[in-house]
Design a protein around this motif. Sequence first.
Motif, PDB file in Angstrom:
ATOM      1  N   LYS A 124     -20.258 -48.610  12.303  1.00  0.00           N
ATOM      2  CA  LYS A 124     -19.745 -49.597  13.258  1.00  0.00           C
ATOM      3  C   LYS A 124     -18.302 -49.290  13.620  1.00  0.00           C
ATOM      4  CE  LYS A 124     -20.365 -53.981  12.793  1.00  0.00           C
ATOM      5  NZ  LYS A 124     -20.460 -55.341  12.194  1.00  0.00           N
ATOM      6  N   ALA A 125     -17.497 -48.924  12.624  1.00  0.00           N
ATOM      7  CA  ALA A 125     -16.090 -48.603  12.882  1.00  0.00           C
ATOM      8  C   ALA A 125     -15.971 -47.404  13.813  1.00  0.00           C
ATOM      9  CB  ALA A 125     -15.367 -48.342  11.569  1.00  0.00           C
ATOM     10  N   GLU A 126     -16.827 -46.394  13.609  1.00  0.00           N
ATOM     11  CA  GLU A 126     -16.817 -45.218  14.485  1.00  0.00           C
ATOM     12  C   GLU A 126     -17.190 -45.612  15.915  1.00  0.00           C
ATOM     13  OE1 GLU A 126     -19.455 -42.367  12.811  1.00  0.00           O
ATOM     14  OE2 GLU A 126     -18.014 -41.667  11.299  1.00  0.00           O
ATOM     15  N   GLU A 127     -18.155 -46.531  16.040  1.00  0.00           N
ATOM     16  CA  GLU A 127     -18.551 -46.995  17.368  1.00  0.00           C
ATOM     17  C   GLU A 127     -17.410 -47.736  18.054  1.00  0.00           C
ATOM     18  OE1 GLU A 127     -23.303 -47.645  16.268  1.00  0.00           O
ATOM     19  OE2 GLU A 127     -21.978 -49.363  16.596  1.00  0.00           O
ATOM     20  N   ARG A 128     -16.709 -48.579  17.284  1.00  0.00           N
ATOM     21  CA  ARG A 128     -15.579 -49.315  17.866  1.00  0.00           C
ATOM     22  C   ARG A 128     -14.480 -48.364  18.295  1.00  0.00           C
ATOM     23  NH1 ARG A 128     -16.671 -52.873  13.521  1.00  0.00           N
ATOM     24  NH2 ARG A 128     -14.989 -51.953  12.301  1.00  0.00           N
ATOM     25  N   ALA A 129     -14.221 -47.340  17.473  1.00  0.00           N
ATOM     26  CA  ALA A 129     -13.180 -46.370  17.816  1.00  0.00           C
ATOM     27  C   ALA A 129     -13.545 -45.601  19.079  1.00  0.00           C
ATOM     28  CB  ALA A 129     -12.960 -45.410  16.650  1.00  0.00           C
ATOM     29  N   ALA A 130     -14.829 -45.241  19.194  1.00  0.00           N
ATOM     30  CA  ALA A 130     -15.280 -44.497  20.364  1.00  0.00           C
ATOM     31  C   ALA A 130     -15.202 -45.328  21.635  1.00  0.00           C
ATOM     32  CB  ALA A 130     -16.713 -44.006  20.157  1.00  0.00           C
ATOM     33  N   ALA A 131     -15.343 -46.651  21.478  1.00  0.00           N
ATOM     34  CA  ALA A 131     -15.334 -47.536  22.641  1.00  0.00           C
ATOM     35  C   ALA A 131     -13.933 -48.019  22.992  1.00  0.00           C
ATOM     36  CB  ALA A 131     -16.221 -48.747  22.378  1.00  0.00           C
ATOM     37  N   GLY A 132     -12.935 -47.674  22.194  1.00  0.00           N
ATOM     38  CA  GLY A 132     -11.577 -48.162  22.411  1.00  0.00           C
ATOM     39  C   GLY A 132     -11.006 -47.685  23.735  1.00  0.00           C
ATOM     40  N   SER A 139      -8.256 -51.560  16.605  1.00  0.00           N
ATOM     41  CA  SER A 139      -7.784 -52.316  15.443  1.00  0.00           C
ATOM     42  C   SER A 139      -8.903 -52.471  14.437  1.00  0.00           C
ATOM     43  CB  SER A 139      -7.299 -53.713  15.872  1.00  0.00           C
ATOM     44  OG  SER A 139      -7.082 -54.551  14.753  1.00  0.00           O
ATOM     45  N   ALA A 140      -8.542 -52.557  13.171  1.00  0.00           N
ATOM     46  CA  ALA A 140      -9.535 -52.821  12.126  1.00  0.00           C
ATOM     47  C   ALA A 140     -10.191 -54.171  12.317  1.00  0.00           C
ATOM     48  CB  ALA A 140      -8.860 -52.761  10.753  1.00  0.00           C
ATOM     49  N   LEU A 141      -9.562 -55.045  13.098  1.00  0.00           N
ATOM     50  CA  LEU A 141     -10.096 -56.395  13.315  1.00  0.00           C
ATOM     51  C   LEU A 141     -11.008 -56.482  14.538  1.00  0.00           C
ATOM     52  CD1 LEU A 141      -6.868 -58.504  12.630  1.00  0.00           C
ATOM     53  CD2 LEU A 141      -8.603 -57.706  11.006  1.00  0.00           C
ATOM     54  N   ASP A 142     -11.177 -55.383  15.255  1.00  0.00           N
ATOM     55  CA  ASP A 142     -12.052 -55.394  16.431  1.00  0.00           C
ATOM     56  C   ASP A 142     -13.472 -55.793  16.046  1.00  0.00           C
ATOM     57  OD1 ASP A 142     -10.004 -54.615  18.059  1.00  0.00           O
ATOM     58  OD2 ASP A 142     -10.610 -52.506  18.192  1.00  0.00           O
ATOM     59  N   GLY A 143     -14.120 -56.534  16.929  1.00  0.00           N
ATOM     60  CA  GLY A 143     -15.526 -56.875  16.729  1.00  0.00           C
ATOM     61  C   GLY A 143     -15.770 -58.158  15.974  1.00  0.00           C
ATOM     62  N   ALA A 159     -11.833 -59.720   5.317  1.00  0.00           N
ATOM     63  CA  ALA A 159     -12.611 -58.594   4.803  1.00  0.00           C
ATOM     64  C   ALA A 159     -12.269 -57.310   5.566  1.00  0.00           C
ATOM     65  CB  ALA A 159     -14.107 -58.890   4.910  1.00  0.00           C
ATOM     66  N   ARG A 160     -12.080 -57.431   6.887  1.00  0.00           N
ATOM     67  CA  ARG A 160     -11.706 -56.257   7.686  1.00  0.00           C
ATOM     68  C   ARG A 160     -10.327 -55.742   7.270  1.00  0.00           C
ATOM     69  NH1 ARG A 160     -14.212 -55.754  12.715  1.00  0.00           N
ATOM     70  NH2 ARG A 160     -16.459 -56.020  12.411  1.00  0.00           N
ATOM     71  N   ALA A 161      -9.373 -56.678   7.071  1.00  0.00           N
ATOM     72  CA  ALA A 161      -8.026 -56.273   6.659  1.00  0.00           C
ATOM     73  C   ALA A 161      -8.058 -55.595   5.288  1.00  0.00           C
ATOM     74  CB  ALA A 161      -7.107 -57.490   6.639  1.00  0.00           C
ATOM     75  N   ALA A 162      -8.924 -56.103   4.402  1.00  0.00           N
ATOM     76  CA  ALA A 162      -9.015 -55.542   3.051  1.00  0.00           C
ATOM     77  C   ALA A 162      -9.506 -54.102   3.078  1.00  0.00           C
ATOM     78  CB  ALA A 162      -9.939 -56.405   2.200  1.00  0.00           C
ATOM     79  N   ARG A 163     -10.335 -53.759   4.043  1.00  0.00           N
ATOM     80  CA  ARG A 163     -10.878 -52.399   4.105  1.00  0.00           C
ATOM     81  C   ARG A 163      -9.801 -51.355   4.367  1.00  0.00           C
ATOM     82  NH1 ARG A 163     -15.266 -54.363   7.844  1.00  0.00           N
ATOM     83  NH2 ARG A 163     -16.793 -55.338   6.466  1.00  0.00           N
ATOM     84  N   VAL A 164      -8.682 -51.787   4.963  1.00  0.00           N
ATOM     85  CA  VAL A 164      -7.597 -50.840   5.209  1.00  0.00           C
ATOM     86  C   VAL A 164      -6.438 -51.096   4.247  1.00  0.00           C
ATOM     87  CG1 VAL A 164      -8.220 -50.420   7.611  1.00  0.00           C
ATOM     88  CG2 VAL A 164      -6.680 -52.322   7.061  1.00  0.00           C
TER      89      VAL A 164
END
Length: 263
Positions: A124-132, A139-143, A159-164
């Motif tokens: 999902k993170a890769e998809e968000r980065a590709a769509a940026g 941002s890690a908070l996207d989505g 939870a998103r903030a914790a991942r980074v």
Amino acid sequence: MTSPALSLYRLANIMARLRHPEQGCPWDLAQDFDTIAPYTIEEAYEVAEAIAARDMAELKKELGDLLFQVVFHSRMAEEAGHFALADVVASLCEKMERRHPHIFGDGTRAADAGAQKAEWERIKAEERAAAGAPERPVSALDGVARALPALMRAEKLQARAARVGFEWHDVAGVRAKLDEELAEFDAAETDAHRAEEMGDVLFVIANLARRHGIDPEAALRAGNAKFERRFRAMEALAGPAFATLPLERQEEYWQQVKAAERR
């Protein structure tokens, strides 16, 4: 038995007739995305309620109502030239296959559900980065949907903030932050400041729940249900005079109900 494909085709045709410009239903024709969105949210909660009650007959009905919301939005989008129901289904199929490479591709199967969830989030993170977009940094908070219930959104943002790495090292740090925010709430001198500080208190409480593996939204729903159950039991014990009783007498009924639940 009618095939799922034919049933969905029938449902799409029903929706098309309801939205027919000349022969359709006046109420359905008067709706738009904004007016239907609250019904979509309501139907999702009714699905959750049927699940909590383990009422399969009700769940079947509520899932149908939720599906109708998808069909309704898809029909309005099709009328505006954006996409149709078939595009929604195709997009979903593609996403499910893309996010499960261990099933539909050559990916490696994860050791357990937790590891698989981590892999899902990575994809999902890769998809968000590709769509940026260049003008909007990723941002890690996207989505994290803004329309989510506030407690649920707070937990997801944390939870998103914790991942980074933006996370207290232990739960004690969260508990200390809660004490700090409560002190700031007590010190607030205006209604606006108190409201702001209460938001901070609730945000930290959501984090405390998350760190203990508790879903704060589910916990509050359970707390609401418990309060409602006990309050109704008090009213039943006291009868019509309950509202006229002093608080001390009402509290006696509350304790009586609590004691009865423990037996």
